[in-house]
Enzyme design. Structure first.
Site, PDB file in Angstrom:
ATOM      1  N   SER A   1      36.404 -19.536  41.174  1.00 40.87           N
ATOM      2  CA  SER A   1      36.118 -19.698  39.750  1.00 40.87           C
ATOM      3  C   SER A   1      36.695 -18.543  38.949  1.00 40.87           C
ATOM      4  O   SER A   1      36.783 -17.410  39.442  1.00 40.87           O
ATOM      5  CB  SER A   1      34.599 -19.736  39.572  1.00 40.87           C
TER       6      SER A   1
ATOM      7  N   TYR B   1      25.426 -16.380  41.410  1.00 37.99           N
ATOM      8  CA  TYR B   1      26.414 -17.453  41.593  1.00 37.99           C
ATOM      9  C   TYR B   1      27.831 -16.872  41.598  1.00 37.99           C
ATOM     10  O   TYR B   1      28.624 -17.111  42.498  1.00 37.99           O
ATOM     11  CB  TYR B   1      26.280 -18.504  40.473  1.00 37.99           C
TER      12      TYR B   1
ATOM     13  N   LYS C   1      30.957 -16.385  44.678  1.00 41.01           N
ATOM     14  CA  LYS C   1      32.384 -16.760  44.630  1.00 41.01           C
ATOM     15  C   LYS C   1      33.246 -15.571  45.071  1.00 41.01           C
ATOM     16  O   LYS C   1      34.206 -15.730  45.818  1.00 41.01           O
ATOM     17  CB  LYS C   1      32.781 -17.228  43.229  1.00 41.01           C
TER      18      LYS C   1
HETATM   19  C1  UD1 Z   1      29.979 -21.083  33.719  1.00 38.25           C
HETATM   20  C2  UD1 Z   1      30.656 -20.117  34.663  1.00 38.25           C
HETATM   21  C3  UD1 Z   1      31.610 -20.844  35.565  1.00 38.25           C
HETATM   22  C4  UD1 Z   1      30.885 -21.930  36.286  1.00 38.25           C
HETATM   23  C5  UD1 Z   1      30.267 -22.875  35.292  1.00 38.25           C
HETATM   24  C6  UD1 Z   1      29.497 -23.929  36.053  1.00 38.25           C
HETATM   25  C7  UD1 Z   1      31.043 -17.868  33.917  1.00 38.25           C
HETATM   26  C8  UD1 Z   1      31.885 -16.976  33.093  1.00 38.25           C
HETATM   27  N1  UD1 Z   1      31.388 -19.155  33.902  1.00 38.25           N
HETATM   28  O1  UD1 Z   1      30.950 -21.496  32.800  1.00 38.25           O
HETATM   29  O2  UD1 Z   1      32.145 -19.962  36.509  1.00 38.25           O
HETATM   30  O3  UD1 Z   1      31.757 -22.605  37.126  1.00 38.25           O
HETATM   31  O4  UD1 Z   1      29.400 -22.146  34.423  1.00 38.25           O
HETATM   32  O5  UD1 Z   1      28.195 -24.071  35.668  1.00 38.25           O
HETATM   33  O6  UD1 Z   1      30.088 -17.472  34.555  1.00 38.25           O
HETATM   34  N2  UD1 Z   1      27.822 -23.724  25.267  1.00 38.25           N
HETATM   35  C9  UD1 Z   1      27.167 -23.987  24.080  1.00 38.25           C
HETATM   36  N3  UD1 Z   1      26.097 -24.843  24.102  1.00 38.25           N
HETATM   37  C10 UD1 Z   1      25.666 -25.436  25.261  1.00 38.25           C
HETATM   38  C11 UD1 Z   1      26.354 -25.159  26.475  1.00 38.25           C
HETATM   39  C12 UD1 Z   1      27.425 -24.286  26.435  1.00 38.25           C
HETATM   40  O7  UD1 Z   1      27.514 -23.458  23.030  1.00 38.25           O
HETATM   41  O8  UD1 Z   1      24.681 -26.189  25.222  1.00 38.25           O
HETATM   42  C13 UD1 Z   1      28.985 -22.824  25.254  1.00 38.25           C
HETATM   43  C14 UD1 Z   1      28.828 -21.599  26.116  1.00 38.25           C
HETATM   44  O9  UD1 Z   1      28.221 -20.572  25.437  1.00 38.25           O
HETATM   45  C15 UD1 Z   1      30.280 -21.320  26.488  1.00 38.25           C
HETATM   46  C16 UD1 Z   1      30.932 -22.695  26.513  1.00 38.25           C
HETATM   47  O10 UD1 Z   1      30.074 -23.550  25.764  1.00 38.25           O
HETATM   48  O11 UD1 Z   1      30.890 -20.561  25.491  1.00 38.25           O
HETATM   49  C17 UD1 Z   1      31.096 -23.256  27.913  1.00 38.25           C
HETATM   50  O12 UD1 Z   1      29.848 -23.167  28.577  1.00 38.25           O
HETATM   51  P1  UD1 Z   1      29.581 -23.848  29.996  1.00 38.25           P
HETATM   52  O13 UD1 Z   1      30.063 -25.257  29.968  1.00 38.25           O
HETATM   53  O14 UD1 Z   1      28.156 -23.608  30.353  1.00 38.25           O
HETATM   54  O15 UD1 Z   1      30.536 -23.064  30.989  1.00 38.25           O
HETATM   55  P2  UD1 Z   1      30.699 -21.485  31.247  1.00 38.25           P
HETATM   56  O16 UD1 Z   1      29.459 -20.758  30.909  1.00 38.25           O
HETATM   57  O17 UD1 Z   1      31.961 -21.068  30.593  1.00 38.25           O
END
Ligand code: UD1
Length: 337
Positions: A125, A150, A154
């Site tokens: 990841s 987590y 990795k």
């Molecule tokens: C995280 C992990 C990634 C992992 C993935 C799987 C890190 C840096 N990344 O990705 O390695 O494989 O989870 O679970 O640890 N967001 C919102 N509202 C929401 C959900 C998300 O605004 O309800 C935003 C988050 O703040 C982020 C983006 O959307 O900026 C993506 O979030 P998400 O899909 O959870 O993935 P990551 O956190 O990037």
């Protein structure tokens, strides 16, 4: 040619099984169904006309894993997806995450060596880069101390693989560092099946669009980014699945230059949360009810991939436009209600 796919009924695993079968590989799935269900096999069969062999195995069970390998000692390569993957949950249950993700890899490696399997592709990841100082990140960007158990699993799994590959030149490993996988198969027969409240952006967003949840919370609009929301590199799950097929082909054809290699698997383009919402609305015509809330603890500000190495060395490139990916995610959401 037989490929063992651990975690093959999961989100990325199932899409990869489809692509492998379409390339003519014989697939055996090993999965404990802890975060997936057996119905995924029907979806795969509907798409490819071919039902993969399924083995219900808990890979943390050393004996069961050894028996699995003895039943499939003609395996030519392994794709190891099986792992727990919820960042927040890993903070609450660190031992569960270390025990599951490390032991399953170790047992798979013991089996691989016993059967002299020459190739293994590992699901890593972009979390290993943390918040990098320079963007985009290349494979040489230094890894950073993980923010969560987590993420740490990795890193540790990458290290275990590197150490094992070093003493066993006949074992060839490719670790694919995924950025943010999203979307679903265009057939809407398989996709992401989050259990309970989704943690990730896209399943949450599509559930809001479908009226299952009231509003999407956008975590933070005060980041140092053009619109203030956080930036990620969202990669279509089918493009990602194809990266596994080319990685497997590289290993089986002996084209790898070292016996442990890393590749970034992303699009090379960063999109903010607000840009994703707008792209979804454009692509589907459906409005998303959202509200800005404070940052989510542990989130990084921005990350996207330099994919030059994967483009040039694997001959692989992400090609699906973001609107199409989001339309597929929406179609899948509607099909799975
Ligand atoms: C995280 C992990 C990634 C992992 C993935 C799987 C890190 C840096 N990344 O990705 O390695 O494989 O989870 O679970 O640890 N967001 C919102 N509202 C929401 C959900 C998300 O605004 O309800 C935003 C988050 O703040 C982020 C983006 O959307 O900026 C993506 O979030 P998400 O899909 O959870 O993935 P990551 O956190 O990037």
């Amino acid at each position: 040619m037989k490929i063992l796919v651990t975690g093959g009924t999961g989100y990325i695993g199932s899409h990869t099984v489809v692509e492998l079968q379409q390339e003519g590989f014989e697939v055996v799935i090993a999965d404990n169904l802890s975060n997936s269900n057996i119905g995924v096999l029907d979806g795969i069969e509907q798409i490819t006309g071919n039902r993969p062999l399924f083995e219900l195995v808990d890979l943390t069970d050393a004996t069961a894993t050894r028996d699995l390998f003895s039943r499939h000692d003609d395996t030519r390569a392994i794709i190891h997806f099986a792992a727990l993957k919820a960042v927040g949950e890993s903070v609450e249950k660190p031992l569960e995450y270390y025990a599951n993700n490390l032991n399953s890899l170790i047992n798979v490696l013991v089996g691989a060596r016993a059967c002299q399997v020459p190739g293994l592709v590992f699901s890593s990841s972009c979390t290993v880069y943390g918040q990098a100082e320079t963007l985009p990140v290349t494979e040489n960007t230094p890894r950073r101390a993980a923010e969560s158990p987590y993420g740490n699993t990795k890193m540790m799994c990458e290290d275990i693989l590197k150490d094992v590959a070093r003493v066993d030149p006949s074992l060839n490993v490719i670790a694919l560092r995924y950025f943010n996988p999203i979307g679903a198969h265009p057939s809407a027969r398989i996709g992401e099946l989050p259990v309970g409240v989704p943690n990730n952006l896209i399943p949450y967003l599509t559930q809001v669009a479908a009226g299952i949840r009231e509003e999407l919370r956008v975590f933070g609009d005060d980041y140092n980014t053009p619109d203030g929301s956080a930036i990620r590199d969202y990669i279509d799950v089918v493009d990602l699945a194809r990266a596994h097929v080319v990685a497997i082909q590289r290993l089986l054809e002996g084209k790898n230059t070292r016996n442990h290699e890393y590749f970034n698997i992303g699009t090379g383009r960063g999109l903010s949360v607000l840009e994703i919402i707008r792209a979804f609305e454009r692509a589907t015509g459906v409005k998303v009810n959202y509200r800005i809330v404070p940052r989510r603890p542990g989130d990084i500000e921005k990350v996207w991939a330099d994919t030059t190495l994967a483009n040039e060395t694997l001959g692989w490139k992400a090609t699906t436009p973001i609107e199409e990916t989001l339309r597929d995610a929406w179609r899948w959401q509607q099909a799975s209600r």
